[in-house]
Design an enzyme around this catalytic site. Structure first.
Site, PDB file in Angstrom:
ATOM      1  N   GLY A 248      42.292  41.463  34.020  1.00  0.00           N
ATOM      2  CA  GLY A 248      41.923  40.244  34.716  1.00  0.00           C
ATOM      3  C   GLY A 248      43.094  39.690  35.516  1.00  0.00           C
ATOM      4  O   GLY A 248      44.258  40.033  35.266  1.00  0.00           O
ATOM      5  N   CYS A 249      42.793  38.818  36.467  1.00  0.00           N
ATOM      6  CA  CYS A 249      43.836  38.278  37.341  1.00  0.00           C
ATOM      7  C   CYS A 249      44.835  37.423  36.552  1.00  0.00           C
ATOM      8  O   CYS A 249      46.049  37.613  36.662  1.00  0.00           O
ATOM      9  CB  CYS A 249      43.213  37.498  38.488  1.00  0.00           C
ATOM     10  SG  CYS A 249      41.939  36.314  37.999  1.00  0.00           S
TER      11      CYS A 249
END
Lengths: 334, 334, 334, 334
Positions: free
Chosen positions: B148-149
């Site tokens: 995920g970012c």
């Protein structure tokens, strides 16, 4: 003292109507009507209101009581058309903030709005409420069509020039930029923050519904020539900035022109003539329209700035309320 | 040379996958699959692509040919879950940019994602693709869950500290801010430009799905203590900025800590250690993660900045492609 | 009725002092003093004032008449120090919006402000004006040091927790973000629109002058432990958003904690406790501080939002004026 | 293969020159010269360059070696004038990105730039480098005046119309909006983020130096009529958006006009004709100019968008480098 109904009061414009009318000293009570938000509390819809606006419940729009003297209608195009005749028939005063009755000519609705007007006989009953120009004519008015945001900015910018020098005008180019709040609060992918951040675009070129409105009102003071009108979206929330270029037949006399603007707006509490082009920030969150006039040879360049939700909508509507009842122009607005 | 399929390639992340893979020297062909945009041309979806990306037609996502060696999957949560097992069963390689396989423990999906995972047996088949840390382990991987970012930004910031000083750590507070593009391109009223202009807000406090992902990966290097994670929306289109405060049991030795960061990232092409806190702009439109480490008494403050769509999504995915095939880490990315 | 002097009134904070004091019903007259702008008219400095603020001429700061009862001082660090003793010696009341007298301990000025304090004996004469907490103590005060913008946001967020659960607190991490107006109106290349557009950066890490101010005030209610404070610039003009993570010794009881916040702020007109994290927009252009408290296991996450120029400066100063004279807390502020 | 000197390479335009030339396959070496930043490293000036641009030291501008074949000059108005003759006299090629040699007529410098030109004999030596129009004429050119950012946007938008329908044109109104980076990196209070956030303003009305430049170039293809030019600042970092309204003597034939645009730009790699008005974002960070032509009755509305630092400066300059040496137009630019 009066009481008011705000119909369609849960969008961006409605928010400011509530804000202004809540503190208006001649308004003793108000109700807010909404479609999708009926049953909700104002604090849940507008958390910033908590603590200084009454926490009313939004009433359903299809169940309007006729207890108020005057109704502000802020509904999407095509919806106020169905509601307003009933209000007028009950002898209620109406200020319509939408476009359904702004135009005088039924045919223009077919062409520019894309619908057949169902109540064309009401078009001639309304008065066009350009508050800073025809304010005095609005006294005791029953039905006011509040001007569009762009037309307000353009007409206030052009009025003294056309009124006094119309025979000199060759043609007019209007280039207007608006913040995104003009498009309302409805979910749209093209208006996401991610899309508009750092962005600018022209839109509705030669198709914007405010064009016939501008042309109609200028025609009333004699202008029937070429006018182009190009609208753009700006990456700001609030404000309209119009740049109006007018070519004249002959060299323009700057002092003479400026002097007509001063004469016209001398008494106008909400028009500020500026010596330099206005900045958008000077007018955001106010009911002012700031105007600058610049002249070079046979061209006149007018820049005009206002807040689309206030002077271009809710603020002018409250100004029109004041006009109807003969109250001071700025009551509730400063 | 390989050919690739990009599934769900018409959102913000897909756009960058196309951009990078189109110019990747080892990719000779690609197809783009979409749900709602199937049948459309890339130039109509992404007008900025005109002239330098091939004007392909988007193919329907439910009609995937299995002709490509590797598939990038960028679908909403819950959708890639249904698609990826079929791809793997056809012996296709997969890089999943969504969250459906990032967590190792099926139970966490119930708790944090709110759905029951249908293919829990695949959870242990994936490798977690934190490209700058475990890049070398990803060689010849078949199935990579792209981080995920937020986790990318937090894990890269914490990794050398936890790996080397974990026994000293009392607790960790992570405060992250993200641009709006992290929320994707779907129409939502709360993400309108008018709403987010000049705005900031914390969201999903103590409920963000990236929290168990961060905890899971830190646990692998020994950290099992208290970690808080608070996410915010920022009024910018792009970028993540994480501020990580770590309290240690004793006074920290700044030089010793910095030296572990240098050792760890010495060879990492896309990590830049900074002497001052990074600016978000230094990394936007790049695959870099910029990190600064600051020490005061027994606290360590780490600031970490990256572009959520690139290092936090498409860029890291391409880096992982390079890792799988043993190509230079930056191929297609600079 | 009183008359007031506004010294250093031509910056961003001064602008709001003028705005509030001009319409304050108990202020019958005011003068504005400035350094570089002496001799200029308010309309030229603040074109948005035209039409609703008196068009006064700015008087020179080094030629202050002592005719007013009370002076608001809004000068750069190190300058109010030289001016205020003279005002106090003439028996004038003073509200200082700068940092020169906020700290109690002379030594801290050497360390954090980098100058030797010339009038340390005045440090103990001032009262720290955290208006929503010690408002009642400020009645008839002669000399108030108005809190810094960050400390206001942090102290209001932490106060009920520390006051009631201090023995439970392990450590505190504060991460604050501020709009650019906090840095004032002076030309600086790093604060150009072109630099800050789409940008974010941490700054003054472990060196921010508001850190000892926060620590000093928390110490007064018993907290003497670890507190980290990391400040960031946000690409908005206005507002501060603080995210405060507090680790407790044991599992926290959410209801018990929230109930102390409610007790504390029940009567505070300008503190709004929120059920969700506040949005920055809810408080911009207001004197409110909006606070949310969230609990998970042994951590408490407090989010606190305010307008740095109003609640964090001019608004709180006017609130303190009201406190001094025993007027209603919100006079002139709504 | 050539080597190049970049003089005045530490501003916003210089940054892009470095970026493009560093990766230009026909440039084997480059030096950067600066005034105030001489002695500094590129990584300190442009932290985002770290890792993919060579970390050169900026050399002093007053100590230029004449070892390069060609010099890009990007200095403030009035400064390149003093430097360029010396370069030309040493038989160096020059691309000047400033305005000092763009105009052909010495008198215009007195009037619009406010200085007396010291080397008027060089005015006729330069070629005006509107790369997408006169690219083929620039082969082996020694001295190119790179067009201004606004003129590039306006001339590319008007060229096919004026070239083919000039006898029909009554008058032209140009309204242009620019991001703040056009004003450079110098500290200015009016360009602070706090000032321009949410703001818009017209500036230099009827006084902008790009007006005579536009008029000069249009005159070369026959237009000698009325043209107004009004420039505005936009709250974005990058980009120019021009809206050009042209009134014709008679009803316009849309297909005929569009067809001339297509003929003109058919082969132009960097002009994209659009079926709808362009969005600014489509061109930011690229060397494209996107153009749309719309027709209504006797008016033609042209919208034209480009990135002021690339197509309006550094990108076009590199395109001109390619033109001089007969390289592919897009070398180094995609």
């Amino acid at each position: 003292l009066i009481s008011v109904g705000i119909i369609g009061g849960t969008g961006y414009t409605g928010k400011y109507l509530i804000k202004f009318l809540q503190k208006h000293k001649n308004v003793y009570a108000f109700d807010v009507y909404g479609k999708n938000n009926a049953g909700k509390k104002l604090y849940d819809l507008f958390p910033s209101f908590q603590g200084f606006v009454e926490n009313k419940t939004v009433l359903p729009v299809n169940d309007i009581s006729f207890e108020h003297q005057i109704y502000f209608v802020s509904l999407p195009h095509g919806e106020s058309m169905n509601l307003i005749p009933a209000l007028l028939n009950k002898n209620k005063k109406v200020i319509d903030l939408g476009g359904d009755f702004r135009l005088d000519d039924k045919e223009l609705y077919d062409k520019w709005y894309g619908f057949e007007h169902k109540f064309p006989e009401y078009l001639k009953l309304k008065q066009y409420g350009l508050a800073d120009i025809n304010g005095s004519l609005l006294k005791e008015a029953d039905f006011i069509a509040n001007p569009g945001c762009y037309p307000t900015s353009v007409l206030l910018g052009l009025y003294p020039l056309i009124k006094n020098f119309n025979d000199q005008v060759k043609n007019i180019s209007v280039v207007s930029y608006s913040g995104t709040s003009g498009a309302g609060k409805k979910a749209r992918a093209d208006l996401l923050f991610s899309e508009m951040f750092g962005n600018v675009k022209a839109y509705s070129v030669n198709k914007h519904r405010h064009q016939p409105e501008i042309e109609q009102e200028l025609k009333k003071i004699g202008f029937n020539g070429d006018l182009s009108f190009t609208t753009h979206l700006l990456p700001v929330e609030r404000g309209i900035y119009s740049t109006i270029t007018v070519y004249l037949e002959n060299e323009a006399d700057k002092d003479e022109i400026i002097s007509e603007y001063e004469k016209q707006y001398n008494e106008s509490e909400f028009i500020r003539l500026r010596k330099t082009p206005p900045e958008l920030k000077w007018v955001v969150e106010t009911n002012y329209c700031d105007i600058n006039v610049s002249v070079r040879n046979n061209s006149v360049i007018i820049t005009s700035a206002l807040d689309n939700l206030i002077k271009g909508a809710a603020g002018q509507a409250v100004q029109n309320l004041n006009n109807i009842y003969g109250w001071n122009s700025s009551t509730g607005l400063k």
